[in-house]
Design a protein around this motif. Structure first.
Motif, PDB file in Angstrom:
ATOM      1  N   GLY A   1      31.958  55.976  41.572  1.00  0.00           N
ATOM      2  CA  GLY A   1      30.853  55.026  41.665  1.00  0.00           C
ATOM      3  C   GLY A   1      31.277  53.678  42.195  1.00  0.00           C
ATOM      4  O   GLY A   1      31.918  52.918  41.487  1.00  0.00           O
ATOM      5  N   ASN A   2      30.964  53.401  43.440  1.00  0.00           N
ATOM      6  CA  ASN A   2      31.288  52.118  44.059  1.00  0.00           C
ATOM      7  C   ASN A   2      32.762  51.759  43.918  1.00  0.00           C
ATOM      8  O   ASN A   2      33.108  50.641  43.530  1.00  0.00           O
ATOM      9  N   ALA A   3      33.641  52.705  44.217  1.00  0.00           N
ATOM     10  CA  ALA A   3      35.087  52.471  44.102  1.00  0.00           C
ATOM     11  C   ALA A   3      35.550  51.538  45.217  1.00  0.00           C
ATOM     12  O   ALA A   3      35.272  51.767  46.393  1.00  0.00           O
ATOM     13  N   VAL A   4      36.240  50.474  44.822  1.00  0.00           N
ATOM     14  CA  VAL A   4      36.814  49.520  45.770  1.00  0.00           C
ATOM     15  C   VAL A   4      38.250  49.279  45.340  1.00  0.00           C
ATOM     16  O   VAL A   4      38.514  48.889  44.207  1.00  0.00           O
ATOM     17  N   VAL A   5      39.179  49.521  46.266  1.00  0.00           N
ATOM     18  CA  VAL A   5      40.602  49.347  45.979  1.00  0.00           C
ATOM     19  C   VAL A   5      41.148  48.350  46.990  1.00  0.00           C
ATOM     20  O   VAL A   5      40.913  48.489  48.196  1.00  0.00           O
ATOM     21  N   THR A   6      41.862  47.335  46.491  1.00  0.00           N
ATOM     22  CA  THR A   6      42.453  46.342  47.390  1.00  0.00           C
ATOM     23  C   THR A   6      43.945  46.220  47.119  1.00  0.00           C
ATOM     24  O   THR A   6      44.414  46.433  46.001  1.00  0.00           O
ATOM     25  N   ASP A   7      44.663  45.894  48.180  1.00  0.00           N
ATOM     26  CA  ASP A   7      46.077  45.561  48.078  1.00  0.00           C
ATOM     27  C   ASP A   7      46.283  44.382  49.018  1.00  0.00           C
ATOM     28  O   ASP A   7      46.406  44.561  50.230  1.00  0.00           O
ATOM     29  N   GLY A   8      46.248  43.178  48.462  1.00  0.00           N
ATOM     30  CA  GLY A   8      46.279  41.980  49.291  1.00  0.00           C
ATOM     31  C   GLY A   8      45.033  41.953  50.159  1.00  0.00           C
ATOM     32  O   GLY A   8      43.922  42.141  49.666  1.00  0.00           O
ATOM     33  N   PRO A   9      45.179  41.812  51.484  1.00  0.00           N
ATOM     34  CA  PRO A   9      44.012  41.764  52.367  1.00  0.00           C
ATOM     35  C   PRO A   9      43.448  43.153  52.733  1.00  0.00           C
ATOM     36  O   PRO A   9      42.413  43.253  53.367  1.00  0.00           O
ATOM     37  N   ASN A  10      44.129  44.218  52.359  1.00  0.00           N
ATOM     38  CA  ASN A  10      43.694  45.580  52.690  1.00  0.00           C
ATOM     39  C   ASN A  10      42.677  46.069  51.658  1.00  0.00           C
ATOM     40  O   ASN A  10      42.880  45.939  50.459  1.00  0.00           O
ATOM     41  N   VAL A  11      41.563  46.656  52.150  1.00  0.00           N
ATOM     42  CA  VAL A  11      40.457  47.066  51.275  1.00  0.00           C
ATOM     43  C   VAL A  11      40.003  48.465  51.661  1.00  0.00           C
ATOM     44  O   VAL A  11      39.829  48.760  52.842  1.00  0.00           O
ATOM     45  N   GLN A  12      39.786  49.327  50.665  1.00  0.00           N
ATOM     46  CA  GLN A  12      39.205  50.651  50.879  1.00  0.00           C
ATOM     47  C   GLN A  12      38.012  50.800  49.943  1.00  0.00           C
ATOM     48  O   GLN A  12      38.079  50.389  48.784  1.00  0.00           O
ATOM     49  N   ARG A  13      36.927  51.438  50.470  1.00  0.00           N
ATOM     50  CA  ARG A  13      35.713  51.631  49.684  1.00  0.00           C
ATOM     51  C   ARG A  13      35.220  53.058  49.828  1.00  0.00           C
ATOM     52  O   ARG A  13      35.290  53.640  50.907  1.00  0.00           O
ATOM     53  N   GLY A  14      34.655  53.587  48.749  1.00  0.00           N
ATOM     54  CA  GLY A  14      34.037  54.903  48.765  1.00  0.00           C
ATOM     55  C   GLY A  14      33.408  55.177  47.413  1.00  0.00           C
ATOM     56  O   GLY A  14      33.546  54.381  46.479  1.00  0.00           O
ATOM     57  N   GLU A  15      32.743  56.283  47.272  1.00  0.00           N
ATOM     58  CA  GLU A  15      32.126  56.639  45.989  1.00  0.00           C
ATOM     59  C   GLU A  15      33.126  57.279  45.035  1.00  0.00           C
ATOM     60  O   GLU A  15      32.990  57.172  43.829  1.00  0.00           O
ATOM     61  N   LEU A  16      34.125  57.962  45.572  1.00  0.00           N
ATOM     62  CA  LEU A  16      35.086  58.683  44.742  1.00  0.00           C
ATOM     63  C   LEU A  16      36.485  58.476  45.295  1.00  0.00           C
ATOM     64  O   LEU A  16      36.739  58.707  46.481  1.00  0.00           O
ATOM     65  N   MET A  17      37.403  58.021  44.443  1.00  0.00           N
ATOM     66  CA  MET A  17      38.785  57.880  44.837  1.00  0.00           C
ATOM     67  C   MET A  17      39.645  58.608  43.827  1.00  0.00           C
ATOM     68  O   MET A  17      39.486  58.408  42.621  1.00  0.00           O
ATOM     69  N   THR A  18      40.521  59.463  44.304  1.00  0.00           N
ATOM     70  CA  THR A  18      41.455  60.171  43.430  1.00  0.00           C
ATOM     71  C   THR A  18      42.866  59.800  43.851  1.00  0.00           C
ATOM     72  O   THR A  18      43.214  59.895  45.026  1.00  0.00           O
ATOM     73  N   TYR A  19      43.676  59.376  42.873  1.00  0.00           N
ATOM     74  CA  TYR A  19      45.054  58.967  43.132  1.00  0.00           C
ATOM     75  C   TYR A  19      45.989  59.855  42.334  1.00  0.00           C
ATOM     76  O   TYR A  19      45.857  59.972  41.116  1.00  0.00           O
TER      77      TYR A  19
END
Length: 162
Positions: free
Chosen positions: A97-115
């Motif tokens: 649900g509205n997954a947002v992952v950042t590492d400094g200036p880098n950003v990834q968005r999606g509904e589902l993130m699996t790590y």
């Protein structure tokens, strides 16, 4: 706690492990006990699951569910979602649900993130997207990883990089 093998915390939940701080509205921790493991092993006839994963030991952490919003901060890295599940057996962290992952200036968005915590591989998707745009989004800043390496202090016994 003993009957259900879980602990539930609610309100303004803050969980800290090392330098990682996780905040959520509800956190549920699931444990396994030896008795339930022995019953599972007796019925399956095996010590490992079909996936080859060793089951947790007596009282071991099995899973942690965070309901949200959920926020995780570790240095320059952040993750936000409606919910997050840490699965100790599968060794995965799932943001939904509205997954947002950042590492400094880098950003990834999606509904589902699996790590996958063992392989250090993340997969971001938008399953079941009914309203466009259904794409995952990413912003990657060239050279940002080089900048991160410059900011890290040298390890013990290493000379600083110039």
């Amino acid at each position: 706690f003993d009957k259900d093998q879980k602990a539930v915390y609610s309100g303004d939940v803050v969980a800290v492990r090392g330098t990682t701080v996780t905040r959520s509205t509800v956190m549920t921790i699931f444990y396994d006990n030896k008795k339930s493991q022995e019953q599972k092993q007796a019925s399956s006839g095996a010590v490992k699951s079909a996936a080859g994963v060793q089951p947790p030991q007596d009282g071991a952490l099995r899973r942690i569910e965070f309901r949200g919003p959920v926020s995780v901060v570790n240095g320059t890295q952040t993750a936000n979602a409606n919910e997050m599940i840490y699965d100790a057996i599968a060794k995965t962290v799932t943001l939904r649900g509205n997954a947002v992952v950042t590492d400094g200036p880098n950003v990834q968005r999606g509904e589902l993130m699996t790590y996958n915590t063992e392989a250090s591989i993340a997969t971001i998707t938008n399953p079941g997207c009914a309203q466009p745009p259904c794409r995952v989004q990413g912003v990657f800043t060239p050279g940002s990883q080089d900048d991160d390496k410059k900011r890290q202090p040298p390890r013990s016994g290493q000379a600083p990089k110039n």
